[in-house]
Scaffold this active site. Sequence first.
Site, PDB file in Angstrom:
ATOM      1  CE  LYS A   1     -62.524 -36.718 -48.675  1.00 35.02           C
ATOM      2  NZ  LYS A   1     -63.105 -35.782 -47.667  1.00 35.02           N
TER       3      LYS A   1
ATOM      4  CB  THR B   1     -63.043 -41.565 -49.072  1.00 27.16           C
ATOM      5  OG1 THR B   1     -63.569 -42.664 -49.827  1.00 27.16           O
ATOM      6  CG2 THR B   1     -62.218 -40.711 -50.025  1.00 27.16           C
ATOM      7  CG  ASP B   2     -63.065 -47.063 -49.338  1.00 28.73           C
ATOM      8  OD1 ASP B   2     -63.597 -46.093 -49.908  1.00 28.73           O
ATOM      9  OD2 ASP B   2     -63.617 -48.180 -49.230  1.00 28.73           O
ATOM     10  CD  GLU B   3     -64.861 -43.424 -53.991  1.00 25.76           C
ATOM     11  OE1 GLU B   3     -66.044 -43.559 -53.714  1.00 25.76           O
ATOM     12  OE2 GLU B   3     -64.475 -42.885 -55.030  1.00 25.76           O
TER      13      GLU B   3
ATOM     14  CE1 TYR C   1     -65.342 -37.347 -52.417  1.00 24.43           C
ATOM     15  CE2 TYR C   1     -65.000 -39.644 -53.021  1.00 24.43           C
ATOM     16  CZ  TYR C   1     -65.252 -38.688 -52.057  1.00 24.43           C
ATOM     17  OH  TYR C   1     -65.412 -39.058 -50.742  1.00 24.43           O
TER      18      TYR C   1
HETATM   19  P1  NAD Z   1     -72.501 -34.988 -48.278  1.00 21.84           P
HETATM   20  O1  NAD Z   1     -72.313 -34.605 -49.698  1.00 21.84           O
HETATM   21  O2  NAD Z   1     -73.796 -35.636 -47.850  1.00 21.84           O
HETATM   22  O3  NAD Z   1     -72.283 -33.731 -47.334  1.00 21.84           O
HETATM   23  C1  NAD Z   1     -71.290 -32.775 -47.565  1.00 21.84           C
HETATM   24  C2  NAD Z   1     -71.651 -31.538 -46.750  1.00 21.84           C
HETATM   25  O4  NAD Z   1     -70.590 -30.582 -46.920  1.00 21.84           O
HETATM   26  C3  NAD Z   1     -72.940 -30.857 -47.196  1.00 21.84           C
HETATM   27  O5  NAD Z   1     -73.732 -30.542 -46.071  1.00 21.84           O
HETATM   28  C4  NAD Z   1     -72.462 -29.587 -47.902  1.00 21.84           C
HETATM   29  O6  NAD Z   1     -73.379 -28.508 -47.816  1.00 21.84           O
HETATM   30  C5  NAD Z   1     -71.169 -29.302 -47.151  1.00 21.84           C
HETATM   31  N1  NAD Z   1     -70.218 -28.492 -47.933  1.00 21.84           N
HETATM   32  C6  NAD Z   1     -69.837 -28.686 -49.224  1.00 21.84           C
HETATM   33  N2  NAD Z   1     -68.956 -27.732 -49.600  1.00 21.84           N
HETATM   34  C7  NAD Z   1     -68.770 -26.932 -48.512  1.00 21.84           C
HETATM   35  C8  NAD Z   1     -67.966 -25.795 -48.257  1.00 21.84           C
HETATM   36  N3  NAD Z   1     -67.172 -25.271 -49.209  1.00 21.84           N
HETATM   37  N4  NAD Z   1     -68.008 -25.221 -47.042  1.00 21.84           N
HETATM   38  C9  NAD Z   1     -68.817 -25.736 -46.067  1.00 21.84           C
HETATM   39  N5  NAD Z   1     -69.610 -26.808 -46.254  1.00 21.84           N
HETATM   40  C10 NAD Z   1     -69.580 -27.405 -47.455  1.00 21.84           C
HETATM   41  O7  NAD Z   1     -71.271 -35.942 -47.937  1.00 21.84           O
HETATM   42  P2  NAD Z   1     -71.179 -37.196 -46.954  1.00 21.84           P
HETATM   43  O8  NAD Z   1     -71.525 -38.422 -47.685  1.00 21.84           O
HETATM   44  O9  NAD Z   1     -71.849 -36.857 -45.681  1.00 21.84           O
HETATM   45  O10 NAD Z   1     -69.590 -37.218 -46.739  1.00 21.84           O
HETATM   46  C11 NAD Z   1     -68.975 -36.431 -45.725  1.00 21.84           C
HETATM   47  C12 NAD Z   1     -67.477 -36.630 -45.775  1.00 21.84           C
HETATM   48  O11 NAD Z   1     -67.172 -38.001 -45.572  1.00 21.84           O
HETATM   49  C13 NAD Z   1     -66.837 -36.241 -47.107  1.00 21.84           C
HETATM   50  O12 NAD Z   1     -65.630 -35.586 -46.832  1.00 21.84           O
HETATM   51  C14 NAD Z   1     -66.589 -37.564 -47.809  1.00 21.84           C
HETATM   52  O13 NAD Z   1     -65.470 -37.482 -48.647  1.00 21.84           O
HETATM   53  C15 NAD Z   1     -66.348 -38.494 -46.627  1.00 21.84           C
HETATM   54  N6  NAD Z   1     -66.708 -39.901 -46.827  1.00 21.84           N
HETATM   55  C16 NAD Z   1     -67.949 -40.241 -47.282  1.00 21.84           C
HETATM   56  C17 NAD Z   1     -68.301 -41.595 -47.388  1.00 21.84           C
HETATM   57  C18 NAD Z   1     -69.666 -42.009 -47.879  1.00 21.84           C
HETATM   58  O14 NAD Z   1     -69.894 -43.208 -48.090  1.00 21.84           O
HETATM   59  N7  NAD Z   1     -70.629 -41.119 -48.028  1.00 21.84           N
HETATM   60  C19 NAD Z   1     -67.362 -42.578 -47.052  1.00 21.84           C
HETATM   61  C20 NAD Z   1     -66.084 -42.183 -46.605  1.00 21.84           C
HETATM   62  C21 NAD Z   1     -65.790 -40.838 -46.477  1.00 21.84           C
HETATM   63  O1  DAU Z   2     -65.927 -45.603 -50.632  1.00 21.00           O
HETATM   64  C1  DAU Z   2     -66.323 -44.423 -50.003  1.00 21.00           C
HETATM   65  C2  DAU Z   2     -67.040 -43.543 -50.998  1.00 21.00           C
HETATM   66  O2  DAU Z   2     -68.315 -44.120 -51.211  1.00 21.00           O
HETATM   67  C3  DAU Z   2     -67.170 -42.094 -50.522  1.00 21.00           C
HETATM   68  O3  DAU Z   2     -65.895 -41.528 -50.435  1.00 21.00           O
HETATM   69  C4  DAU Z   2     -68.034 -41.288 -51.499  1.00 21.00           C
HETATM   70  O4  DAU Z   2     -68.244 -39.970 -50.994  1.00 21.00           O
HETATM   71  C5  DAU Z   2     -69.362 -41.972 -51.671  1.00 21.00           C
HETATM   72  O5  DAU Z   2     -70.127 -41.285 -52.638  1.00 21.00           O
HETATM   73  C6  DAU Z   2     -69.157 -43.426 -52.105  1.00 21.00           C
HETATM   74  O6  DAU Z   2     -68.628 -43.488 -53.456  1.00 21.00           O
HETATM   75  P1  DAU Z   2     -69.162 -44.574 -54.508  1.00 21.00           P
HETATM   76  O7  DAU Z   2     -68.873 -44.095 -55.865  1.00 21.00           O
HETATM   77  O8  DAU Z   2     -68.708 -45.936 -54.140  1.00 21.00           O
HETATM   78  O9  DAU Z   2     -70.747 -44.493 -54.141  1.00 21.00           O
HETATM   79  P2  DAU Z   2     -72.060 -44.422 -55.051  1.00 21.00           P
HETATM   80  O10 DAU Z   2     -73.215 -44.563 -54.137  1.00 21.00           O
HETATM   81  O11 DAU Z   2     -72.033 -43.290 -56.008  1.00 21.00           O
HETATM   82  O12 DAU Z   2     -71.932 -45.763 -55.914  1.00 21.00           O
HETATM   83  C7  DAU Z   2     -71.813 -47.050 -55.296  1.00 21.00           C
HETATM   84  C8  DAU Z   2     -71.655 -48.067 -56.401  1.00 21.00           C
HETATM   85  O13 DAU Z   2     -72.900 -48.154 -57.113  1.00 21.00           O
HETATM   86  C9  DAU Z   2     -70.619 -47.725 -57.430  1.00 21.00           C
HETATM   87  O14 DAU Z   2     -69.988 -48.915 -57.892  1.00 21.00           O
HETATM   88  C10 DAU Z   2     -71.426 -47.098 -58.584  1.00 21.00           C
HETATM   89  C11 DAU Z   2     -72.740 -47.852 -58.510  1.00 21.00           C
HETATM   90  N1  DAU Z   2     -73.932 -47.082 -58.945  1.00 21.00           N
HETATM   91  C12 DAU Z   2     -74.139 -45.861 -58.371  1.00 21.00           C
HETATM   92  C13 DAU Z   2     -75.220 -45.096 -58.741  1.00 21.00           C
HETATM   93  C14 DAU Z   2     -75.451 -43.739 -58.140  1.00 21.00           C
HETATM   94  C15 DAU Z   2     -74.805 -47.617 -59.867  1.00 21.00           C
HETATM   95  O15 DAU Z   2     -74.623 -48.750 -60.347  1.00 21.00           O
HETATM   96  N2  DAU Z   2     -75.888 -46.862 -60.226  1.00 21.00           N
HETATM   97  C16 DAU Z   2     -76.131 -45.610 -59.716  1.00 21.00           C
HETATM   98  O16 DAU Z   2     -77.129 -44.968 -60.130  1.00 21.00           O
END
Ligand code: NAD
Ligand code: DAU
Length: 352
Positions: free
Chosen positions: A168, A139-141, A164
């Site tokens: 990562k 992730t970019d985070e 988190y």
């Molecule tokens: P998500 O939380 O929707 O899904 C995570 C999945 O992993 C779930 O199905 C969960 O059951 C499974 N899981 C958790 N722990 C496990 C374990 N110990 N063994 C097997 N399975 C397990 O997450 P997402 O948003 O789909 O993100 C997927 C990946 O992409 C993550 O690694 C996250 O860091 C990365 N990522 C997410 C975003 C985003 O915006 N959502 C952006 C960049 C990178």
């Molecule tokens: O940048 C990639 C990341 O994006 C992934 O690695 C993470 O898995 C994914 O959860 C996401 O992280 P963020 O913290 O950016 O996403 P989130 O949707 O939780 O929040 C987006 C922005 O919105 C952040 O600035 C917090 C704000 N927010 C979020 C929630 C849930 C609010 O203002 N109110 C809320 O209730």
Amino acid sequence: MNILVTGGAGFIGSNFIRWMKKHAPEHRIVNVDALTYAGNLENLADLPQDEGYRFLRADIRDRAKMNEVFFEYDITHVVNFAAESHVDRSIVDPELFLSTNVLGTQALLDTAKQQWKLAPEDKYSREFRADVKFLQVSTDEVYGALGRDGLFTESTPLAPNSPYSAAKASADLVCRAYYETFGLPLNITRCSNNYGPYQFPEKLIPLMIHNCMQGKPLPVYGDGMQIRDWLHVDDHCSALYAVLTRGTAGEVYNIGGNNERANLDIVRLILHTLGAEEDLICYVKDRPGHDRRYAIDNTKITTQLGWAPSYTFEDGIARTIAWYQNNPQWLENVLSGAYADYYERMYAPSFQ
Ligand code: NAD
Ligand code: DAU
């Protein structure tokens, strides 16, 4: 390829499996997911059950099970999505994030090394089977927060700010070590914020859509002027496929679509699309350690691998809002049980 997709019942993993079935159906997929609160097999309910797809409920930290899966399905590629992914939850329970995101990744790396290395007992050998690869979905985070200007490049120093992102970033460093020390063929991708169908409604966009549809308050953290760089999940999937098939081993690739938006602008866009009033917006206490701005420089993946995003944000968000409106049963099922408890604990004090 015989691809082990971990976390394939989550948001991005399930979209990736669907994307693969549509665009590259010749590859076999084994989906291993522990089905935590975020794993939902309903996300894959429309997938045809055929020889090319298997689901197994297992934890990536279970080394014996991972070995068995690699052996039984002759796994040639890993796409590691499995993780605890929500920043707010990591503030409440950091240990789980370290356990799954760091030790889980390390267990998978060890399994891949053991199974793919031509001379597993020789610590000096760097020879691996041809055509194998481990793809770590990061992730970019991991880069921390930007000020007003600048973009994250692949050489921006890692400076994670939440448990988190620290987990990562740690997993990224372990991957790096497995490439440098053992020569394990791998890539790391670092993508910006994803949006699209099947995203768990604890994340900003689906949470705001759902609350808006229900006429519930929209909890905006702090001043709502934090900036994220949004990418449609399908575009993340096509980028992952590009890296999996064409990425140079040992390289990191940033993924993003040059689409920076302030949270408040996203919330207002959702409100207006759904015809709701701005007085639903409710400013709540800010997230501790809240990163102000993320923005990706995607030059490397666009120039070296020829990848480009296909959605405009306007089109992608309109389709996403329509998807949640057209799938009320999915939302209802997800929102029952454990998630409802979590939601109460997280937000109830802010609304009193
Ligand atoms: P998500 O939380 O929707 O899904 C995570 C999945 O992993 C779930 O199905 C969960 O059951 C499974 N899981 C958790 N722990 C496990 C374990 N110990 N063994 C097997 N399975 C397990 O997450 P997402 O948003 O789909 O993100 C997927 C990946 O992409 C993550 O690694 C996250 O860091 C990365 N990522 C997410 C975003 C985003 O915006 N959502 C952006 C960049 C990178
Ligand atoms: O940048 C990639 C990341 O994006 C992934 O690695 C993470 O898995 C994914 O959860 C996401 O992280 P963020 O913290 O950016 O996403 P989130 O949707 O939780 O929040 C987006 C922005 O919105 C952040 O600035 C917090 C704000 N927010 C979020 C929630 C849930 C609010 O203002 N109110 C809320 O209730």
